[in-house]
Design a protein around this motif. Structure first.
Motif: not given
Length: 232
Positions: A196-218
């Motif tokens: 939901t912010g300005i981070l690149k999505p790979e920052v979140l997946s690299n941190a270990g998230a199993s799923v990365v969604l584009s925002g809270t509506e998704e």
């Protein structure tokens, strides 16, 4: 498409971060961090505010001083900057509720799942709103005052597991920040990130998230799949 095999089969609890998940508060947090540091002579970039989101305030201040001030922060530095940030946050525009999140929480509670807010924040302006906006009382909130280590240490999410008396494989975490993802993954809890912010999505997946969604509506759109309610 979310791979349901990555998520718990016997879900009992959902742990939500607050800033950037429940409220669109990160723009306020980022701008007040930048200004608070500026007043103390530290050039702290906005992007770093998002990277460090979830840490306790003192931890963020210590890291910023080491990185951009070339010295450790003193107790006086920490108090001055955090007091300034609190003052600026109180004067900032009210952070709106994230799109779809009231419905997500409503469906979660109606399904009989336990809900805990796990946040590194100590800012009273948002913590006080959780009950009126979401029906989540203080007893179901773990905040920056409750922890000794804070994110990215697993302590906050281990506390959440203990609070609801469930195992790591019976919970999921909804996070939006790499520090929070690292914390929940270190606690062995499956984590879904909402970017939901300005981070690149790979920052979140690299941190270990199993799923990365584009925002809270998704997240809302896929909530039955995320929780397994669609197949129950």
């Amino acid at each position: 498409m979310i791979n349901r095999d990555l998520l718990p089969k016997n879900l009992k609890a959902v742990f939500f971060d607050m800033d950037g998940v429940m409220y669109d508060s990160m723009p306020n947090h980022a701008s007040t961090w930048v200004e608070s540091f500026r007043r103390s002579g530290i050039n702290f970039p906005e992007y770093d505010a998002y990277l460090n989101e979830g840490r306790t305030g003192p931890a963020t201040i210590n890291i910023a001083f080491e990185k951009y001030g070339n010295r450790p922060a003193t107790e006086e530095d920490i108090k001055t900057i955090y007091d300034t940030k609190t003052e600026l946050m109180q004067a900032a525009p009210e952070a709106p509720i994230m799109p779809g999140m009231q419905e997500v929480v409503k469906r979660t509670i109606e399904a009989g799942l336990l809900v805990v807010i796990v946040t590194g924040s100590r800012q009273p302006s948002l913590l006080a709103r959780l009950e009126s906006d979401y029906g989540i009382t203080r007893e179901n909130v773990i905040n920056g005052f409750d922890v000794k280590k804070g994110k990215p240490d697993p302590e906050p999410y281990l506390m959440a597991l203990k609070k609801v008396s469930c195992k790591a494989n019976e919970a999921i975490v909804i996070e939006n920040a790499p520090m929070g993802v690292e914390s929940s993954v270190a606690a062995n809890i499956t984590t879904i990130a909402v970017n939901t912010g300005i981070l690149k999505p790979e920052v979140l997946s690299n941190a270990g998230a199993s799923v990365v969604l584009s925002g809270t509506e998704e997240l809302l759109k896929n909530w039955e799949t995320v929780t397994g309610l669609a197949s129950s």
